[in-house]
Design a protein around this motif. Structure first.
Motif, PDB file in Angstrom:
ATOM      1  N   ASN A 347       0.837  -1.300   0.149  1.00 24.41           N
ATOM      2  CA  ASN A 347       0.229  -0.050  -0.075  1.00 24.41           C
ATOM      3  C   ASN A 347       0.655   1.067  -0.021  1.00 24.41           C
ATOM      4  O   ASN A 347       0.468   2.205  -0.671  1.00 24.41           O
ATOM      5  CB  ASN A 347      -1.214   0.000   1.152  1.00 24.41           C
ATOM      6  N   LEU A 348       1.928   1.258   0.890  1.00 21.37           N
ATOM      7  CA  LEU A 348       2.940   2.363   0.752  1.00 21.37           C
ATOM      8  C   LEU A 348       3.601   2.668  -0.773  1.00 21.37           C
ATOM      9  O   LEU A 348       3.479   3.688  -1.242  1.00 21.37           O
ATOM     10  CB  LEU A 348       4.111   2.211   1.686  1.00 21.37           C
ATOM     11  N   GLN A 349       3.598   1.851  -1.420  1.00 23.02           N
ATOM     12  CA  GLN A 349       4.184   1.799  -2.767  1.00 23.02           C
ATOM     13  C   GLN A 349       3.105   2.452  -3.690  1.00 23.02           C
ATOM     14  O   GLN A 349       3.584   2.818  -4.733  1.00 23.02           O
ATOM     15  CB  GLN A 349       4.715   0.264  -3.080  1.00 23.02           C
ATOM     16  N   LEU A 350       2.054   2.122  -3.408  1.00 26.94           N
ATOM     17  CA  LEU A 350       0.680   2.428  -4.331  1.00 26.94           C
ATOM     18  C   LEU A 350       0.445   4.069  -4.080  1.00 26.94           C
ATOM     19  O   LEU A 350      -0.322   4.457  -4.862  1.00 26.94           O
ATOM     20  CB  LEU A 350      -0.354   1.727  -4.166  1.00 26.94           C
ATOM     21  N   VAL A 351       1.146   4.552  -2.741  1.00 21.83           N
ATOM     22  CA  VAL A 351       0.873   5.835  -2.802  1.00 21.83           C
ATOM     23  C   VAL A 351       2.288   6.816  -3.429  1.00 21.83           C
ATOM     24  O   VAL A 351       3.251   6.866  -2.882  1.00 21.83           O
ATOM     25  CB  VAL A 351       1.078   6.144  -1.111  1.00 21.83           C
ATOM     26  N   SER A 398      -7.128   8.101  -4.160  1.00 20.44           N
ATOM     27  CA  SER A 398      -6.359   6.831  -4.347  1.00 20.44           C
ATOM     28  C   SER A 398      -5.336   6.876  -3.013  1.00 20.44           C
ATOM     29  O   SER A 398      -5.318   5.920  -2.321  1.00 20.44           O
ATOM     30  CB  SER A 398      -5.651   6.863  -5.359  1.00 20.44           C
ATOM     31  N   ALA A 399      -4.547   8.089  -2.856  1.00 15.37           N
ATOM     32  CA  ALA A 399      -3.568   8.194  -1.880  1.00 15.37           C
ATOM     33  C   ALA A 399      -4.281   8.114  -0.402  1.00 15.37           C
ATOM     34  O   ALA A 399      -3.597   7.478   0.554  1.00 15.37           O
ATOM     35  CB  ALA A 399      -2.855   9.459  -1.986  1.00 15.37           C
ATOM     36  N   VAL A 406      -3.211   1.109   5.132  1.00 15.56           N
ATOM     37  CA  VAL A 406      -2.214   0.769   6.173  1.00 15.56           C
ATOM     38  C   VAL A 406      -2.656   0.814   7.625  1.00 15.56           C
ATOM     39  O   VAL A 406      -2.497   0.005   8.292  1.00 15.56           O
ATOM     40  CB  VAL A 406      -1.107   1.961   5.965  1.00 15.56           C
ATOM     41  N   VAL A 407      -3.727   1.689   7.814  1.00 15.65           N
ATOM     42  CA  VAL A 407      -4.248   1.790   9.227  1.00 15.65           C
ATOM     43  C   VAL A 407      -5.034   0.595   9.583  1.00 15.65           C
ATOM     44  O   VAL A 407      -5.133  -0.049  10.597  1.00 15.65           O
ATOM     45  CB  VAL A 407      -5.373   3.258   9.095  1.00 15.65           C
TER      46      VAL A 407
END
Length: 414
Positions: A347-351, A398-399, A406-407
């Motif tokens: 998910n971090l990569q997708l932000v 999306s971000a 993540v939360v």
């Protein structure tokens, strides 16, 4: 202000304000506040977010045109009055010159009425300007409120697990929430607006538009290098980072000030001045770690990187597992690896960073979980001359969705 006992930072000494902030909520030690503009004398009123529009662009564009049409009408009337004043002033002068040249007695019979009309128009102009200013302020406030409600509903309504989501244009960020990110060692000023509050999976959260002004990143170079050296002494050799690269690129640009929020020169990501520590949406979630701290940064050339790193470990080998444009500072490598599960990393990569999301960071500390999304004018600016495309808004939505994914993951494990 949200409570009567809250105090404006500019009214008291920094150390005293820090003590007051600490009384409101425990804050990470070592932070050195100077001043804050995040307080407000008016108690904010929160309203539930409206239904999300099918197309945010189309809905906002309709509202923008209504506002722009009304604004242009008021300006047109003002220009007409000014034009009439100019005409009568010129006419009065012309008649005076002609009558004096001809020594004609009719001059006084014409000049005085023209002069009286000119004075009357001046009075009308003053009254109209005063009324117009108040009317314009109300119209801008209504438009800003509509814009904030629509943007917030489009961002948060589609996310499962959201409840009791409300917004307020005048509500401010809590200073303690910014302090507790463990990101900035010194904050000069904070300004904020457009606050969203609610619950996600039972946890309180907020999102606020903020601008954080700090000393230039380069002024902390010694502390940061010492922290890196400590990490290297522990057996990890930091990779080349060139922390002051973007600062050197824009130094000497005139020393812009951040006395007011949302000034054009401060908003432009392409020319972000070295004293802007953040400009965008700050998300805070009431979810705490079990005692450790983790900061994950997705950087660009202009990123204001963490400066409150004393006592933290610089972990490039962990950052590389996420991506080449990431930085990781943590109090414990074991803790960082425990937080950064496969799902969280995905998910971090997708932000992703782009022309809307300039850069961002995640902070997970014993005081809470936070995300700082530094954004472009497409999201941060009230649409006036044009409305950004839905695709621009979609990047921000999306971000936000990925942040709360993540939360969701961390909420199940901490």
């Amino acid at each position: 202000m949200s409570d009567k006992n809250e105090i404006r930072a500019s009214d008291i000494a920094p150390a005293e304000w820090y003590r007051k902030a600490a009384e409101e909520k425990d804050v990470i030690q070592g932070y050195n506040p100077k001043s804050s503009n995040s307080r407000d004398d008016a108690k904010p009123v929160f309203r539930p977010i409206p239904a999300a529009p099918v197309s945010l662009h189309d809905t906002v564009e309709t509202e923008r045109k209504k506002f722009h049409q009304s604004y242009r009408k008021i300006k047109l009337i003002n220009y007409v009055i000014i034009g009439l004043i100019i005409v009568f002033v010129v006419a009065t002068i012309a008649v005076s010159l002609v009558s004096n040249a001809q020594k004609a007695p009719w001059g006084n019979y014409v000049i005085w009425p023209l002069f009286a009309i000119t004075v009357m128009l001046f009075v009308v102009s003053i009254v109209f300007s005063s009324v117009n200013r108040k009317r314009s302020n109300l119209k801008v406030a209504d438009y800003l409120d509509t814009w904030t409600g629509l943007l917030s509903s489009s961002a948060y309504s589609p996310i499962e697990g959201m409840s009791d989501v409300a917004y307020s244009v005048s509500a401010k960020v809590k200073d303690a929430d910014l302090i507790n990110t463990h990101y900035w060692s010194v904050i000069n000023t904070v300004d904020s607006r457009n606050r969203v509050v609610g619950k996600f999976e039972g946890k309180d959260f907020s999102e606020t538009e903020v601008i954080v002004e700090c000393p230039p990143y380069s002024s902390f170079a010694k502390d940061i290098e010492e922290a890196k050296a400590t990490s290297a002494a522990a057996g990890i050799v930091p990779s080349e980072m060139e922390p002051s690269y973007w600062y050197k690129k824009v130094e000497g640009d005139g020393g812009h000030s951040s006395a007011g929020l949302f000034k054009t020169e401060q908003k432009r990501a392409a020319s972000r001045v070295p004293t802007i520590g953040a400009f965008g949406k700050f998300i805070s979630v009431d979810l705490s770690s079990d005692g450790d701290t983790l900061i994950v940064v997705r950087k660009s050339a202009e990123t204001y990187q963490p400066t409150h790193v004393t006592g933290l470990i610089y972990a490039p080998e962990i950052a590389e597992q996420i991506g080449e444009d990431f930085l990781v500072w943590t109090s414990s490598r074991e803790f960082a690896r425990r937080v950064l599960s496969a799902s969280v990393i995905e998910n971090l990569q997708l932000v992703q960073t782009n022309d809307v999301v300039i850069d961002w960071f995640l902070s997970f500390t014993p005081h809470g979980l936070s995300f700082m999304l530094n954004l472009s004018d497409d999201v941060m600016e009230l649409p006036f001359n044009s409305t950004p495309a839905d695709s621009k808004f979609g990047v921000y939505f999306s971000a936000v969705k990925r942040c709360f994914a993540v939360v969701d993951d961390l909420n199940k494990r901490f």
